[in-house]
Enzyme design. Structure first.
Site, PDB file in Angstrom:
ATOM      1  N   GLY A   8       0.875  -1.172   0.000  1.00 22.05           N
ATOM      2  CA  GLY A   8       0.000   0.000   0.000  1.00 22.05           C
ATOM      3  C   GLY A   8       0.911   1.220   0.000  1.00 22.05           C
ATOM      4  O   GLY A   8       1.499   1.561   1.031  1.00 22.05           O
ATOM      5  N   GLY A  10       0.016   4.249  -0.663  1.00 20.79           N
ATOM      6  CA  GLY A  10      -0.835   5.443  -0.605  1.00 20.79           C
ATOM      7  C   GLY A  10      -0.286   6.435   0.408  1.00 20.79           C
ATOM      8  O   GLY A  10       0.922   6.494   0.652  1.00 20.79           O
ATOM      9  N   ASP A  32       2.154  -1.613  -4.547  1.00 20.45           N
ATOM     10  CA  ASP A  32       0.762  -1.135  -4.675  1.00 20.45           C
ATOM     11  C   ASP A  32       0.167  -1.729  -5.945  1.00 20.45           C
ATOM     12  O   ASP A  32       0.903  -2.145  -6.847  1.00 20.45           O
ATOM     13  CB  ASP A  32       0.732   0.397  -4.741  1.00 20.45           C
ATOM     14  CG  ASP A  32      -0.617   0.964  -4.308  1.00 20.45           C
ATOM     15  OD1 ASP A  32      -0.720   1.483  -3.172  1.00 20.45           O
ATOM     16  OD2 ASP A  32      -1.592   0.872  -5.098  1.00 20.45           O
ATOM     17  N   ARG A  81     -11.339   5.464   5.265  1.00 18.41           N
ATOM     18  CA  ARG A  81     -12.712   5.876   5.593  1.00 18.41           C
ATOM     19  C   ARG A  81     -13.129   7.122   4.838  1.00 18.41           C
ATOM     20  O   ARG A  81     -12.319   7.977   4.538  1.00 18.41           O
ATOM     21  CB  ARG A  81     -12.791   6.215   7.090  1.00 18.41           C
ATOM     22  CG  ARG A  81     -12.906   5.017   7.956  1.00 18.41           C
ATOM     23  CD  ARG A  81     -13.395   5.421   9.324  1.00 18.41           C
ATOM     24  NE  ARG A  81     -12.345   5.991  10.174  1.00 18.41           N
ATOM     25  CZ  ARG A  81     -12.574   6.560  11.343  1.00 18.41           C
ATOM     26  NH1 ARG A  81     -13.808   6.661  11.798  1.00 18.41           N
ATOM     27  NH2 ARG A  81     -11.578   7.026  12.064  1.00 18.41           N
ATOM     28  N   ASN A  94     -11.804  -4.473   2.959  1.00 20.63           N
ATOM     29  CA  ASN A  94     -10.369  -4.586   3.237  1.00 20.63           C
ATOM     30  C   ASN A  94      -9.907  -6.005   3.523  1.00 20.63           C
ATOM     31  O   ASN A  94      -8.715  -6.293   3.436  1.00 20.63           O
ATOM     32  CB  ASN A  94      -9.984  -3.652   4.385  1.00 20.63           C
ATOM     33  CG  ASN A  94      -9.898  -2.201   3.912  1.00 20.63           C
ATOM     34  OD1 ASN A  94      -9.927  -1.948   2.710  1.00 20.63           O
ATOM     35  ND2 ASN A  94      -9.795  -1.275   4.846  1.00 20.63           N
ATOM     36  N   HIS A 174      -9.341  -0.322  18.553  1.00 19.04           N
ATOM     37  CA  HIS A 174      -9.110   0.925  17.808  1.00 19.04           C
ATOM     38  C   HIS A 174     -10.430   1.397  17.217  1.00 19.04           C
ATOM     39  O   HIS A 174     -10.666   1.330  16.028  1.00 19.04           O
ATOM     40  CB  HIS A 174      -8.078   0.654  16.712  1.00 19.04           C
ATOM     41  CG  HIS A 174      -7.634   1.899  15.996  1.00 19.04           C
ATOM     42  ND1 HIS A 174      -7.269   3.048  16.652  1.00 19.04           N
ATOM     43  CD2 HIS A 174      -7.483   2.161  14.673  1.00 19.04           C
ATOM     44  CE1 HIS A 174      -6.923   3.960  15.756  1.00 19.04           C
ATOM     45  NE2 HIS A 174      -7.056   3.449  14.551  1.00 19.04           N
TER      46      HIS A 174
HETATM   47  N1  APR Z   1      -2.562  -4.511  -3.018  1.00 20.41           N
HETATM   48  C1  APR Z   1      -1.716  -3.481  -2.835  1.00 20.41           C
HETATM   49  N2  APR Z   1      -2.147  -2.223  -2.602  1.00 20.41           N
HETATM   50  C2  APR Z   1      -3.466  -2.011  -2.587  1.00 20.41           C
HETATM   51  C3  APR Z   1      -4.400  -3.046  -2.777  1.00 20.41           C
HETATM   52  C4  APR Z   1      -3.891  -4.353  -3.003  1.00 20.41           C
HETATM   53  N3  APR Z   1      -4.703  -5.383  -3.190  1.00 20.41           N
HETATM   54  N4  APR Z   1      -5.636  -2.507  -2.699  1.00 20.41           N
HETATM   55  C5  APR Z   1      -5.492  -1.196  -2.459  1.00 20.41           C
HETATM   56  N5  APR Z   1      -4.185  -0.880  -2.406  1.00 20.41           N
HETATM   57  C6  APR Z   1      -3.569   0.422  -2.212  1.00 20.41           C
HETATM   58  C7  APR Z   1      -4.272   1.544  -2.925  1.00 20.41           C
HETATM   59  O1  APR Z   1      -3.987   1.551  -4.307  1.00 20.41           O
HETATM   60  C8  APR Z   1      -3.727   2.753  -2.185  1.00 20.41           C
HETATM   61  O2  APR Z   1      -2.607   3.307  -2.836  1.00 20.41           O
HETATM   62  O3  APR Z   1      -3.602   0.799  -0.849  1.00 20.41           O
HETATM   63  C9  APR Z   1      -3.326   2.198  -0.827  1.00 20.41           C
HETATM   64  C10 APR Z   1      -4.059   2.826   0.333  1.00 20.41           C
HETATM   65  O4  APR Z   1      -3.661   4.135   0.396  1.00 20.41           O
HETATM   66  P1  APR Z   1      -4.666   5.357   0.634  1.00 20.41           P
HETATM   67  O5  APR Z   1      -5.869   5.148  -0.193  1.00 20.41           O
HETATM   68  O6  APR Z   1      -3.888   6.612   0.473  1.00 20.41           O
HETATM   69  O7  APR Z   1      -5.126   5.141   2.148  1.00 20.41           O
HETATM   70  P2  APR Z   1      -4.329   5.464   3.504  1.00 20.41           P
HETATM   71  O8  APR Z   1      -4.769   6.778   4.013  1.00 20.41           O
HETATM   72  O9  APR Z   1      -2.883   5.219   3.321  1.00 20.41           O
HETATM   73  O10 APR Z   1      -4.964   4.370   4.464  1.00 20.41           O
HETATM   74  C11 APR Z   1      -4.683   3.020   4.286  1.00 20.41           C
HETATM   75  O11 APR Z   1      -5.050   2.675   6.607  1.00 20.41           O
HETATM   76  O12 APR Z   1      -6.141   4.032   8.089  1.00 20.41           O
HETATM   77  C12 APR Z   1      -6.191   2.859   7.377  1.00 20.41           C
HETATM   78  O13 APR Z   1      -8.456   2.405   7.019  1.00 20.41           O
HETATM   79  C13 APR Z   1      -7.345   2.950   6.421  1.00 20.41           C
HETATM   80  O14 APR Z   1      -7.299   0.841   5.398  1.00 20.41           O
HETATM   81  C14 APR Z   1      -6.888   2.160   5.251  1.00 20.41           C
HETATM   82  C15 APR Z   1      -5.360   2.193   5.334  1.00 20.41           C
END
Ligand code: APR
Length: 307
Positions: A8, A10, A32, A81, A94, A174
């Site tokens: 991930g 992100g 990602d 969220r 998730n 949490h």
């Molecule tokens: N494999 C790899 N990466 C993935 C997958 C997957 N199957 N599915 C989604 N992603 C990536 C998305 O492409 C994105 O870049 O996960 C990343 C999540 O990043 P953001 O959307 O920016 O979210 P973020 O604020 O980092 O939060 C991530 O943390 O707080 C928790 O609930 C929130 O589950 C969320 C996580």
């Protein structure tokens, strides 16, 4: 150099990489599903290394080959969220993402320690342990450092003291019924309830409980990531440097705090083997009751996984 994979890339994953790269703790792999994005961020971060004088390698990938031989896997992949959503609302979306990430990373790094951030946190950490068939020492959920840091920041602001002097301990699940342990929290050794009126203290506790939601409401298109990623980096550092650091985190309980078979936020000691031990505080009746109620909620979410 140790190796850390972040699944991930992100907001939270990339910012975790930023904190870790700057501290020259480990080579980093960002994974990602979005094509090009982890590669682009990794390249950009690599190009910051000469400036911050850190000799770590940062690579990005859309598959898992590059993650082979990682010491720690950090899982942040998932949907964040939106305003009005609770963390539990993310469960179904998730779970598939976290399951796939655990299976794929462990296939490349069977000895790795997992640190999970994806929400609903306690349930996702449970899922990771079960799917991975791992001992509890090797799966730790990030929540308590963040929740406690939120409370610490509010107290420091209110009293005009250094954040370094403020110690707060937020335990439990949490979620909105997390349990800030006011009696154990203090400012340079002076209990919080001697520094703040009960009304101010109650307001800080309430703001802490809703701290994540406050930021979701402001951002509108995502959730908090600076403080969550700083918490992840602290956990990674505690393990890589074998610090034996005591922090609140979500771990699988085997009778501690009267709970068994759930992931739950408690004080733990982290070192090279991951979870070294669970620290048990002496609690009064109301604290025990609050933790029990929070544990009940976590158990419901974990049961909903039907594992
Ligand atoms: N494999 C790899 N990466 C993935 C997958 C997957 N199957 N599915 C989604 N992603 C990536 C998305 O492409 C994105 O870049 O996960 C990343 C999540 O990043 P953001 O959307 O920016 O979210 P973020 O604020 O980092 O939060 C991530 O943390 O707080 C928790 O609930 C929130 O589950 C969320 C996580």
């Amino acid at each position: 150099m140790p190796k850390v994979t972040i699944v991930g890339a992100g907001q939270t994953g990339a910012t975790t990489a930023h904190w870790l790269a700057e501290r020259e703790l480990a080579d980093l792999v960002l994974v990602d599903i979005v094509e090009g994005m982890p590669q682009g961020k990794a390249l950009d971060l690599s190009q910051a290394m000469p400036i911050v004088e850190s000799d770590v390698r940062v690579v990005g990938s859309n598959d898992y080959e590059a993650t082979a031989g990682s010491d720690i896997i950090v899982i942040t992949a998932g949907l964040p969220r939106k305003p009005g959503m609770s963390r539990d609302d993310l469960l179904e979306a998730n779970r598939a993402i976290v399951q796939a990430a655990v299976e794929a990373t462990l296939a490349e790094s069977p000895q790795a320690i997992l640190i999970v951030l994806t929400n609903p946190l306690d349930a996702m950490a449970y899922l990771a342990m079960k799917v991975g068939g791992l001992p509890r020492e090797r799966v730790i959920g990030q929540a308590g450092i963040l929740d406690s840091a939120r409370m610490r920041s509010f107290v420091a602001l209110e009293l005009g003291v250094s954040v370094q002097n403020v110690y707060c301990y937020v335990l439990g699940g949490h979620g909105d019924d997390m349990v800030p342990l006011v009696r154990h929290s203090n400012v340079a050794g002076v209990p919080l309830d001697r520094m703040l009126s009960s009304a101010r203290l109650e307001a800080i506790v309430e703001r802490t409980r809703k701290g994540g939601g406050e930021i979701v409401g402001l951002l509108k298109t995502g959730s908090a990531f600076y403080a969550p990623s700083a918490a992840l980096a602290q956990m990674v550092e505690a393990i890589l440097r074998d610090r034996h650091l005591v922090v609140p985190a979500s771990v699988y309980l085997e009778g501690e705090y009267g709970q068994r078979g759930i992931f739950f936020g408690v004080p733990v000691q982290l070192g090279a083997s991951g979870l070294e031990k669970v620290i048990e505080y002496e609690l009064n009746d109301s604290e025990r009751e609050a933790l029990k109620a929070s544990a009940g909620r976590v158990r419901e979410t974990i049961d909903a996984l039907k594992l």
